[in-house]
Each structure stands twice: as C-alpha cells, then as structure tokens.
Design a protein around this motif. Structure first.
Motif, short mmCIF file in Angstrom:
data_model
loop_
_atom_site.label_atom_id
_atom_site.label_comp_id
_atom_site.label_asym_id
_atom_site.label_seq_id
_atom_site.Cartn_x
_atom_site.Cartn_y
_atom_site.Cartn_z
N ALA A 1 58.25 5.83 51.00
CA ALA A 1 59.40 5.11 50.45
C ALA A 1 60.02 5.95 49.34
CB ALA A 1 58.99 3.75 49.93
N MET A 2 61.22 6.50 49.60
CA MET A 2 61.82 7.42 48.65
C MET A 2 62.75 6.77 47.64
SD MET A 2 64.76 9.41 50.79
CE MET A 2 66.21 9.34 49.77
N ARG A 3 63.26 5.59 47.97
CA ARG A 3 64.14 4.88 47.04
C ARG A 3 64.31 3.44 47.48
NH1 ARG A 3 69.93 7.57 46.83
NH2 ARG A 3 69.71 6.63 44.82
N PRO B 1 72.47 3.92 41.01
CA PRO B 1 72.58 5.33 40.62
C PRO B 1 71.51 5.78 39.63
CG PRO B 1 74.64 4.14 40.18
CD PRO B 1 73.65 3.15 40.71
N GLU B 2 71.04 4.87 38.81
CA GLU B 2 70.04 5.26 37.80
C GLU B 2 68.64 5.48 38.39
OE1 GLU B 2 70.11 0.73 37.77
OE2 GLU B 2 71.62 2.29 37.88
N PRO C 1 71.56 13.93 51.58
CA PRO C 1 71.50 13.24 50.28
C PRO C 1 72.71 12.37 49.98
CG PRO C 1 70.72 15.48 50.05
CD PRO C 1 71.25 15.36 51.46
N GLU C 2 73.91 12.84 50.31
CA GLU C 2 75.11 12.05 50.01
C GLU C 2 75.20 10.78 50.86
OE1 GLU C 2 76.15 15.32 52.91
OE2 GLU C 2 75.13 15.27 50.99
N GLU C 3 74.55 10.76 52.02
CA GLU C 3 74.56 9.56 52.87
C GLU C 3 73.74 8.44 52.25
OE1 GLU C 3 74.81 10.59 57.45
OE2 GLU C 3 73.27 11.80 56.45
N SER C 4 72.73 8.79 51.47
CA SER C 4 71.89 7.75 50.89
C SER C 4 72.33 7.37 49.47
CB SER C 4 70.42 8.19 50.88
OG SER C 4 70.23 9.29 50.02
N ASP C 5 73.53 7.79 49.08
CA ASP C 5 74.04 7.46 47.75
C ASP C 5 75.06 6.33 47.75
OD1 ASP C 5 72.45 9.32 46.49
OD2 ASP C 5 73.98 10.88 46.52
N GLY C 6 75.46 5.84 48.93
CA GLY C 6 76.49 4.81 48.99
C GLY C 6 76.01 3.55 49.69
N VAL C 7 76.93 2.64 49.89
CA VAL C 7 76.64 1.36 50.54
C VAL C 7 76.34 1.58 52.02
CG1 VAL C 7 77.59 -0.90 51.16
CG2 VAL C 7 78.08 0.08 48.92
N VAL C 8 75.32 0.87 52.52
CA VAL C 8 75.05 0.86 53.96
C VAL C 8 75.25 -0.56 54.45
CG1 VAL C 8 73.50 2.85 54.00
CG2 VAL C 8 72.56 0.58 53.61
#
Length: 98
Positions: A87-89, A77-78, A50-57
């Motif tokens: 497609a999860m996000r 974040p919202e 989860p934390e990997e998909s919360d930042g810039v790629v």
C-alpha cells in the motif's frame, strides 16, 4: 460493519467477492481507498505514472449514491507516496457522480 463492508475489506477494486484470490499480490502496488462506498478496497496502481496517482480517480460502483455511477477518490497532497510494493498511499472519498 455491515455485510457489504465486510466483503470489501482487503479486496482489490475490480475483483469479485467470489474471486478465488481477491486480495492483494505481493509484487503489485496499491492505494487504499478511505471512506465512501469503496472504503477498505485496494486500488492497483502498479502501472500508473506518478502524475496519474496525484489527481482524482472516478471508480465505477453500484454502491454509491447513483447505482452504476462513479465514486470519486483523491490523494491528499500532504501525504507522500511510499516507494515499493504494497500500500503506497491513500485515496480519500470526495463524492459521487452519475
């Protein structure tokens, strides 16, 4: 929509346009890339924590401002993750880097 954009729509990032199966697989989880040079591509995030998909790629591309550089995408974040497959996000374009 130009021909490059048509090639990208619904295709998974990292798969070639002439790949016999460039689209998503039912048992995988994806983030949709919004805007920028990779608009419309899906990014496979199945094995991400989860934390990997919360930042810039930073994704390699020949289509950005610097050919061979990276296009930067990040989630908002919202927008919450949708659990399960598919497609999860969404990740939004935020710029390019060499």
């Amino acid at each position: 929509m130009n021909s490059d954009e048509q090639l990208l729509r619904g295709r998974v990032y990292g798969h070639d346009h002439d790949d016999p199966n460039p689209g998503p697989l039912a048992h995988r989880t994806y983030a949709t890339l919004i805007g920028g040079p990779l608009d419309g591509l899906l990014l496979d995030v199945t094995d991400w924590q989860p934390e990997e998909s919360d930042g810039v790629v930073a994704l390699s591309t020949e289509l950005g401002r610097w050919p061979g550089g990276r296009a930067l995408y990040d989630p908002r974040p919202e927008e919450l993750r949708t659990p399960g497959h598919g497609a999860m996000r969404r990740f939004y374009y935020s710029g390019d880097t060499p």
